[in-house]
Design a protein around this motif. Sequence first.
Motif, PDB file in Angstrom:
ATOM      1  N   SER A   1      94.874  81.678  32.001  1.00  0.00           N
ATOM      2  CA  SER A   1      94.244  82.127  33.231  1.00  0.00           C
ATOM      3  C   SER A   1      94.121  83.605  33.579  1.00  0.00           C
ATOM      4  O   SER A   1      93.194  84.055  34.116  1.00  0.00           O
ATOM      5  CB  SER A   1      95.225  81.747  34.510  1.00  0.00           C
ATOM      6  N   VAL A   2      95.135  84.373  33.110  1.00  0.00           N
ATOM      7  CA  VAL A   2      95.099  85.930  33.279  1.00  0.00           C
ATOM      8  C   VAL A   2      93.722  86.493  32.502  1.00  0.00           C
ATOM      9  O   VAL A   2      93.147  87.286  32.982  1.00  0.00           O
ATOM     10  CB  VAL A   2      96.356  86.507  33.135  1.00  0.00           C
ATOM     11  N   THR A   3      93.832  85.781  31.418  1.00  0.00           N
ATOM     12  CA  THR A   3      92.936  86.257  30.446  1.00  0.00           C
ATOM     13  C   THR A   3      91.464  86.254  30.837  1.00  0.00           C
ATOM     14  O   THR A   3      90.299  87.038  31.002  1.00  0.00           O
ATOM     15  CB  THR A   3      92.830  85.843  28.912  1.00  0.00           C
TER      16      THR A   3
ATOM     17  N   VAL B   1      90.453  88.341  33.821  1.00  0.00           N
ATOM     18  CA  VAL B   1      90.208  89.844  33.458  1.00  0.00           C
ATOM     19  C   VAL B   1      88.636  89.713  32.881  1.00  0.00           C
ATOM     20  O   VAL B   1      87.984  90.680  33.119  1.00  0.00           O
ATOM     21  CB  VAL B   1      91.350  90.275  32.370  1.00  0.00           C
ATOM     22  N   LEU B   2      88.386  88.745  32.222  1.00  0.00           N
ATOM     23  CA  LEU B   2      87.030  88.663  31.806  1.00  0.00           C
ATOM     24  C   LEU B   2      85.998  88.710  32.634  1.00  0.00           C
ATOM     25  O   LEU B   2      85.021  89.235  32.423  1.00  0.00           O
ATOM     26  CB  LEU B   2      86.921  87.620  30.478  1.00  0.00           C
ATOM     27  N   VAL B   3      86.207  87.729  33.857  1.00  0.00           N
ATOM     28  CA  VAL B   3      85.331  87.842  34.925  1.00  0.00           C
ATOM     29  C   VAL B   3      85.269  89.049  35.428  1.00  0.00           C
ATOM     30  O   VAL B   3      84.057  89.258  35.988  1.00  0.00           O
ATOM     31  CB  VAL B   3      86.017  86.506  35.852  1.00  0.00           C
ATOM     32  N   VAL B   4      86.174  89.703  35.766  1.00  0.00           N
ATOM     33  CA  VAL B   4      86.126  91.044  36.389  1.00  0.00           C
ATOM     34  C   VAL B   4      85.353  91.939  35.505  1.00  0.00           C
ATOM     35  O   VAL B   4      84.689  92.593  36.113  1.00  0.00           O
ATOM     36  CB  VAL B   4      87.671  91.521  36.662  1.00  0.00           C
ATOM     37  N   ILE B   5      85.582  91.905  34.218  1.00  0.00           N
ATOM     38  CA  ILE B   5      84.725  92.790  33.296  1.00  0.00           C
ATOM     39  C   ILE B   5      83.254  92.509  33.481  1.00  0.00           C
ATOM     40  O   ILE B   5      82.563  93.325  33.342  1.00  0.00           O
ATOM     41  CB  ILE B   5      85.480  93.063  32.158  1.00  0.00           C
ATOM     42  N   LEU B   6      82.987  91.341  33.316  1.00  0.00           N
ATOM     43  CA  LEU B   6      81.801  90.693  33.230  1.00  0.00           C
ATOM     44  C   LEU B   6      81.040  90.935  34.613  1.00  0.00           C
ATOM     45  O   LEU B   6      79.986  91.681  34.810  1.00  0.00           O
ATOM     46  CB  LEU B   6      81.858  89.375  33.088  1.00  0.00           C
ATOM     47  N   LEU B   7      81.625  90.773  35.611  1.00  0.00           N
ATOM     48  CA  LEU B   7      80.958  91.183  37.035  1.00  0.00           C
ATOM     49  C   LEU B   7      80.821  92.579  37.069  1.00  0.00           C
ATOM     50  O   LEU B   7      79.711  93.251  37.676  1.00  0.00           O
ATOM     51  CB  LEU B   7      82.008  90.810  38.203  1.00  0.00           C
TER      52      LEU B   7
END
Length: 182
Positions: free
Chosen positions: A11-13, A16-22
């Motif tokens: 869930s944390v990973t 973090v990936l969604v935030v970086i992608l956005l």
Amino acid sequence: MLSNKLIFCVSVTLAVLVVILLATISPLPQRKPSPKPWLALSLYIQQPQTGGTANTRTVAPQDAGALIFHRVLTEEPKNTSKVIGKAQGFIIPVEQFAHSGFNIIYLTFDTPEYSGSVSIQAKNSGNGRRDELSVVGGTGSFAFVRGIAVLTQKDDRDTNLVVPYHIRLQLTYPNWSKTIPG
């Protein structure tokens, strides 16, 4: 127990990936530059209508502490013209304060085309019928403008009518196309 830790890590990973992608695919905010680097406006500051005799000028006595005014801003010289805002000011007419930073006129606009205010510094105002003043900033549609404001009043002593002040604004907008390194 192991499955809870695994679910938490996944869930944390994913978060973090969604935030970086956005952050990488979202467009940067764009400041819309003014279509023109300058703007010229011609307006009228209406004088108050007094009963009895006409008041062609507002003059403060030499011993007055301050002249504070609130007037209507119109498109045309007639007092029945469309109101587009207001003119407010604070002037200290005493000679030792003639060049004071406190002498300010604010023009506030509320129209479909313009919304905001223009600040005019009345440092170099004289007692004549024509004054060239400095525009020192603005808000809204006039954010950060600079320029000059020419304030004139016609002499209409023959008709004894209340004569509005005519104000011509020649404004320049900052150049937003340049980026500030940082």
